[in-house]
Design a protein around this motif. Structure first.
Motif, PDB file in Angstrom:
ATOM      1  N   ARG A 293      -1.368   2.117 -14.444  1.00  0.00           N
ATOM      2  CA  ARG A 293      -0.150   2.728 -13.925  1.00  0.00           C
ATOM      3  C   ARG A 293      -0.454   3.509 -12.655  1.00  0.00           C
ATOM      4  O   ARG A 293      -1.475   4.194 -12.542  1.00  0.00           O
ATOM      5  CB  ARG A 293       0.451   3.680 -14.951  1.00  0.00           C
ATOM      6  CG  ARG A 293       0.964   3.035 -16.217  1.00  0.00           C
ATOM      7  CD  ARG A 293       2.203   2.217 -15.969  1.00  0.00           C
ATOM      8  NE  ARG A 293       3.332   3.021 -15.490  1.00  0.00           N
ATOM      9  CZ  ARG A 293       4.478   2.505 -15.047  1.00  0.00           C
ATOM     10  NH1 ARG A 293       4.635   1.192 -14.996  1.00  0.00           N
ATOM     11  NH2 ARG A 293       5.454   3.291 -14.649  1.00  0.00           N
ATOM     12  N   ASP A 294       0.471   3.407 -11.699  1.00  0.00           N
ATOM     13  CA  ASP A 294       0.341   4.161 -10.458  1.00  0.00           C
ATOM     14  C   ASP A 294       0.228   5.661 -10.753  1.00  0.00           C
ATOM     15  O   ASP A 294      -0.592   6.366 -10.178  1.00  0.00           O
ATOM     16  CB  ASP A 294       1.567   3.879  -9.572  1.00  0.00           C
ATOM     17  CG  ASP A 294       1.447   4.494  -8.184  1.00  0.00           C
ATOM     18  OD1 ASP A 294       0.336   4.922  -7.818  1.00  0.00           O
ATOM     19  OD2 ASP A 294       2.468   4.548  -7.484  1.00  0.00           O
ATOM     20  N   ASP A 295       1.050   6.144 -11.707  1.00  0.00           N
ATOM     21  CA  ASP A 295       1.045   7.571 -12.001  1.00  0.00           C
ATOM     22  C   ASP A 295      -0.043   7.960 -12.999  1.00  0.00           C
ATOM     23  O   ASP A 295      -0.180   9.133 -13.343  1.00  0.00           O
ATOM     24  CB  ASP A 295       2.416   8.044 -12.505  1.00  0.00           C
ATOM     25  CG  ASP A 295       2.965   7.192 -13.649  1.00  0.00           C
ATOM     26  OD1 ASP A 295       2.182   6.400 -14.215  1.00  0.00           O
ATOM     27  OD2 ASP A 295       4.153   7.342 -13.977  1.00  0.00           O
TER      28      ASP A 295
ATOM     29  N   ASP B 183       0.832  -1.206   0.000  1.00  0.00           N
ATOM     30  CA  ASP B 183       0.000   0.000   0.000  1.00  0.00           C
ATOM     31  C   ASP B 183       0.864   1.251   0.000  1.00  0.00           C
ATOM     32  O   ASP B 183       2.098   1.176  -0.100  1.00  0.00           O
ATOM     33  CB  ASP B 183      -0.978  -0.010   1.182  1.00  0.00           C
ATOM     34  CG  ASP B 183      -0.286   0.026   2.548  1.00  0.00           C
ATOM     35  OD1 ASP B 183       0.905   0.425   2.629  1.00  0.00           O
ATOM     36  OD2 ASP B 183      -0.936  -0.324   3.544  1.00  0.00           O
ATOM     37  N   GLU B 184       0.217   2.416   0.129  1.00  0.00           N
ATOM     38  CA  GLU B 184       0.954   3.682   0.059  1.00  0.00           C
ATOM     39  C   GLU B 184       1.888   3.884   1.242  1.00  0.00           C
ATOM     40  O   GLU B 184       2.794   4.722   1.197  1.00  0.00           O
ATOM     41  CB  GLU B 184      -0.023   4.860  -0.039  1.00  0.00           C
ATOM     42  CG  GLU B 184      -0.938   5.040   1.153  1.00  0.00           C
ATOM     43  CD  GLU B 184      -2.198   4.174   1.074  1.00  0.00           C
ATOM     44  OE1 GLU B 184      -3.101   4.382   1.910  1.00  0.00           O
ATOM     45  OE2 GLU B 184      -2.259   3.293   0.185  1.00  0.00           O
ATOM     46  N   ASN B 185       1.709   3.083   2.296  1.00  0.00           N
ATOM     47  CA  ASN B 185       2.601   3.147   3.465  1.00  0.00           C
ATOM     48  C   ASN B 185       3.644   2.036   3.451  1.00  0.00           C
ATOM     49  O   ASN B 185       4.264   1.756   4.488  1.00  0.00           O
ATOM     50  CB  ASN B 185       1.764   3.077   4.753  1.00  0.00           C
ATOM     51  CG  ASN B 185       0.795   4.236   4.879  1.00  0.00           C
ATOM     52  OD1 ASN B 185       1.172   5.388   4.667  1.00  0.00           O
ATOM     53  ND2 ASN B 185      -0.459   3.934   5.209  1.00  0.00           N
TER      54      ASN B 185
ATOM     55  N   ILE C 287       2.303  -2.786  -7.308  1.00  0.00           N
ATOM     56  CA  ILE C 287       2.918  -4.060  -7.688  1.00  0.00           C
ATOM     57  C   ILE C 287       4.433  -3.973  -7.550  1.00  0.00           C
ATOM     58  O   ILE C 287       5.070  -3.082  -8.108  1.00  0.00           O
ATOM     59  CB  ILE C 287       2.539  -4.449  -9.127  1.00  0.00           C
ATOM     60  CG1 ILE C 287       1.021  -4.629  -9.243  1.00  0.00           C
ATOM     61  CG2 ILE C 287       3.269  -5.722  -9.555  1.00  0.00           C
ATOM     62  CD1 ILE C 287       0.543  -4.876 -10.669  1.00  0.00           C
ATOM     63  N   PHE C 288       4.999  -4.926  -6.804  1.00  0.00           N
ATOM     64  CA  PHE C 288       6.449  -5.048  -6.642  1.00  0.00           C
ATOM     65  C   PHE C 288       6.861  -6.463  -7.062  1.00  0.00           C
ATOM     66  O   PHE C 288       6.123  -7.420  -6.833  1.00  0.00           O
ATOM     67  CB  PHE C 288       6.871  -4.791  -5.190  1.00  0.00           C
ATOM     68  CG  PHE C 288       6.910  -3.328  -4.818  1.00  0.00           C
ATOM     69  CD1 PHE C 288       8.121  -2.686  -4.582  1.00  0.00           C
ATOM     70  CD2 PHE C 288       5.741  -2.584  -4.715  1.00  0.00           C
ATOM     71  CE1 PHE C 288       8.175  -1.347  -4.248  1.00  0.00           C
ATOM     72  CE2 PHE C 288       5.768  -1.239  -4.373  1.00  0.00           C
ATOM     73  CZ  PHE C 288       6.998  -0.617  -4.140  1.00  0.00           C
TER      74      PHE C 288
ATOM     75  N   MET D  29      -0.429  -0.503 -10.493  1.00  0.00           N
ATOM     76  CA  MET D  29      -1.351  -0.915  -9.446  1.00  0.00           C
ATOM     77  C   MET D  29      -2.032  -2.209  -9.881  1.00  0.00           C
ATOM     78  O   MET D  29      -2.237  -2.444 -11.083  1.00  0.00           O
ATOM     79  CB  MET D  29      -2.417   0.158  -9.215  1.00  0.00           C
ATOM     80  CG  MET D  29      -1.878   1.504  -8.764  1.00  0.00           C
ATOM     81  SD  MET D  29      -1.248   1.476  -7.068  1.00  0.00           S
ATOM     82  CE  MET D  29      -2.756   1.199  -6.128  1.00  0.00           C
ATOM     83  N   GLY D  30      -2.379  -3.063  -8.906  1.00  0.00           N
ATOM     84  CA  GLY D  30      -3.037  -4.306  -9.264  1.00  0.00           C
ATOM     85  C   GLY D  30      -3.711  -4.963  -8.093  1.00  0.00           C
ATOM     86  O   GLY D  30      -3.679  -4.450  -6.955  1.00  0.00           O
ATOM     87  N   HIS D  31      -4.332  -6.098  -8.349  1.00  0.00           N
ATOM     88  CA  HIS D  31      -4.939  -6.895  -7.279  1.00  0.00           C
ATOM     89  C   HIS D  31      -4.912  -8.360  -7.692  1.00  0.00           C
ATOM     90  O   HIS D  31      -4.731  -8.691  -8.875  1.00  0.00           O
ATOM     91  CB  HIS D  31      -6.381  -6.445  -6.992  1.00  0.00           C
ATOM     92  CG  HIS D  31      -7.347  -6.734  -8.111  1.00  0.00           C
ATOM     93  ND1 HIS D  31      -7.529  -5.881  -9.188  1.00  0.00           N
ATOM     94  CD2 HIS D  31      -8.180  -7.785  -8.338  1.00  0.00           C
ATOM     95  CE1 HIS D  31      -8.432  -6.382 -10.006  1.00  0.00           C
ATOM     96  NE2 HIS D  31      -8.838  -7.542  -9.519  1.00  0.00           N
ATOM     97  N   PHE D  32      -5.086  -9.238  -6.712  1.00  0.00           N
ATOM     98  CA  PHE D  32      -5.158 -10.671  -6.961  1.00  0.00           C
ATOM     99  C   PHE D  32      -6.618 -11.130  -6.893  1.00  0.00           C
ATOM    100  O   PHE D  32      -7.394 -10.634  -6.065  1.00  0.00           O
ATOM    101  CB  PHE D  32      -4.340 -11.458  -5.932  1.00  0.00           C
ATOM    102  CG  PHE D  32      -2.853 -11.359  -6.114  1.00  0.00           C
ATOM    103  CD1 PHE D  32      -2.213 -12.045  -7.137  1.00  0.00           C
ATOM    104  CD2 PHE D  32      -2.086 -10.562  -5.276  1.00  0.00           C
ATOM    105  CE1 PHE D  32      -0.845 -11.954  -7.321  1.00  0.00           C
ATOM    106  CE2 PHE D  32      -0.719 -10.458  -5.440  1.00  0.00           C
ATOM    107  CZ  PHE D  32      -0.090 -11.151  -6.464  1.00  0.00           C
ATOM    108  N   THR D  33      -6.976 -12.082  -7.760  1.00  0.00           N
ATOM    109  CA  THR D  33      -8.303 -12.684  -7.675  1.00  0.00           C
ATOM    110  C   THR D  33      -8.316 -13.695  -6.533  1.00  0.00           C
ATOM    111  O   THR D  33      -7.275 -14.003  -5.938  1.00  0.00           O
ATOM    112  CB  THR D  33      -8.669 -13.392  -8.989  1.00  0.00           C
ATOM    113  OG1 THR D  33      -7.788 -14.528  -9.163  1.00  0.00           O
ATOM    114  CG2 THR D  33      -8.524 -12.449 -10.178  1.00  0.00           C
TER     115      THR D  33
END
Length: 547
Positions: A443-445, A385-387, A400-401, A429-433
């Protein structure tokens, strides 16, 4: 056992498994251990491009290495001719450690440039064929380029470079008047011996430029590529061996280069063309009985949109794999392309910096159209996350890293991507199903904050592209005195269609939250994209819309 030691043991076991993948996919031959050792040793001297061609010239010398508009070359011929080019460059003063630039489309001249540089121990910078003159000159200056290898169509770009900078023609278009005193690769091949050169003391490496969608492209250097990078490709993608591939993705970018390297160590015939044409690509697949096609999603889109009667003219039964990367795959294109070509799609996600992050196979794309799948061997993806805290819940978005066996070495200007716990930021940016498949949300930006709400353009674009009257679409945020930013959609209509802006806005409103509805819809003939299909959003943000 402490955490660090557990991680080290896990990585060691992963490496052992990766070596098993290389054997099972035919990359390394257990019956030829001396050849395997020789290739590994040479990779630490010549770098990957020269090493893998030398390897295939030993194990399959008469196998066709490449086919372009000028015909075919075997691996023996490619090895010999690139040596002659290297000798010619060396005689002109190009030596170990120097940086040479190549500005060429996909053909034998580009391939020989990379191999010759490896044999000299020079570092080669792979230049973007879409460069404007100021960009090209600035990148050459930044990278300290000492010679330029280029196609004749780019003669005009070289006006911005110092007149005494050595230059060589990699390809001459028919009817082109060659400048007085110019030297072509054919000249170098004719004038120089193919006797092997003394080996350099270390590999020169290569520089791949980032896409440059937000400014001047950055240089991402790599001195070497480990065998693990090959394992990542073949772990999830069934490459042919001593078969036929066609690469229409630009080879100066990561996916084209990476797949060419894997295809070369497997001694494949690799078909390439200087410019992409949808029907001509299908014709080449049929002519050469291509088993694997490497492209970008915009190319896949154009082939899919060809009339059925045009596609029916070509026998595509040999095609077992279509591997694509470079820009986002929409769910709509995924479904449509599968209908047209069958369950042969493989969606690769990565970047110049992180290399491969994940690959989706046909079954995963059927389960979740548009997914980028799962990470191959020696790779791993995490969300933060952003933190900078891990995001683990299915469906929850995060940055995503990637942990990869082939990360880059930092940009040539000294900057680097953010790294957390050994994982490098991809910038997305992303997510897992629920089943663990990775979905890229944008893109994050690229995130647009409109009226205090976060909007990722890709979600809106994926919805609009499903509309039967929309051929292509991009959504950007433009300044707005009330909302901070407002959404503007640029739409390319389907041929022969005249969509209504209000109807498209209503389509978004029926399916997404109100704040995700574009306030404006602008109809254009085409969208600005780079060579890998990425939308040049800055061009659209600056686009002047008539009131």
């Amino acid at each position: 056992m402490c955490g660090g030691r557990r991680v080290s043991v896990a990585h060691l076991l992963e490496t052992v498994k990766a070596l098993g993948v290389l054997r099972s996919r035919g990359v390394s031959d257990p019956t030829k251990p001396l050849e395997t050792l020789r290739t590994m040793k040479e990779s630490k001297i010549y770098g990957p491009q020269a090493t893998l061609v030398r390897h295939s010239a030993r194990v399959a010398p008469e196998q066709v290495a490449l086919a372009d508009e000028r015909g075919e070359l075997t691996y023996r011929e490619l090895d010999d001719q690139s040596t002659a080019v290297a000798r010619g460059l060396q005689a002109a003063g190009i030596s170990e450690g120097m940086v040479i630039a190549v500005l060429a489309r996909d053909h034998r001249g580009l391939i020989m440039s990379m191999i010759a540089a490896g044999k000299l121990g020079a570092r080669i910078a792979l230049m973007n064929t879409g460069f404007a003159k100021p960009q090209f000159a600035e990148v050459c200056e930044r990278e300290k380029v000492r010679a330029v290898l280029h196609d004749s169509e780019f003669l005009g770009l070289l006006d911005a470079l110092p007149a005494d900078l050595p230059r060589y023609l990699t390809w001459v278009d028919e009817g082109t008047e060659i400048p007085a005193g110019a030297t072509t690769f054919d000249d170098l091949i004719a004038a120089n011996s193919a006797e092997p050169l003394p080996a350099p003391s270390k590999p020169g490496g290569f520089i791949i430029l980032t896409s440059g969608t937000t400014g001047l492209p950055k240089g991402a250097p790599r001195t070497k590529v480990t065998p693990m990078a090959t394992a990542q490709f073949v772990d999830r993608v069934p490459f042919p061996k001593r078969g036929v591939m066609m690469i229409v993705s630009p080879i100066f970018h990561s996916t084209g280069l990476g797949t060419w390297l894997v295809g070369t160590i497997l001694s494949n015939k690799i078909v390439m063309r200087r410019r992409f044409d949808a029907e001509a690509t299908l014709a080449s697949i049929a002519e050469h009985k291509v088993e694997m096609l490497v492209c970008v999603p915009t190319m896949l889109h154009r082939m899919t949109e060809l009339p059925a009667e045009v596609r029916a003219k070509y026998d595509l039964s040999s095609l077992k794999v279509i591997l694509f990367a470079g820009s986002a795959l929409t769910p709509e294109l995924c479904i449509r392309a599968t209908e047209v070509f069958g369950p042969v799609l493989y969606n690769l996600y990565g970047s110049t910096e992180v290399a491969i992050a994940s690959i989706a196979n046909p079954a995963e794309l059927a389960e979740a159209p548009g997914t980028v799948g799962r990470s191959p061997i020696t790779c791993e993806v995490r969300l933060y996350d952003e933190n900078d805290q891990p995001v683990r819940e299915p469906g929850a978005k995060g940055r995503i890293f990637v942990r990869s066996g082939a990360p880059f070495e930092g940009y040539t200007d000294g900057r680097h991507k953010q790294i957390i716990d050994g994982f490098m930021s991809s910038g997305d940016m992303g997510h897992f199903t629920e089943s663990g498949l990775l979905m890229v949300d944008g893109r994050d930006d690229d995130m647009i904050v409109s009226g205090g709400e976060n909007v990722y353009p890709q979600e809106v674009e994926n919805l609009l592209i499903e509309h039967p009257q929309v051929f292509d679409v991009a959504v950007v945020g433009v300044d707005d005195p009330e909302f901070g930013k407002r959404l503007r959609a640029f739409v390319v209509p389907e041929p022969g269609q005249t969509p209504d802006a209000g109807a498209l806005q209503a389509h978004v409103k029926e399916n997404l939250a109100r704040f995700k509805v574009p306030r404006e819809v602008v109809f254009v003939e085409e969208l600005p994209r780079n060579a890998t299909g990425k939308i040049l959003r800055r061009v659209l943000i600056d686009y002047e819309v008539s009131q």
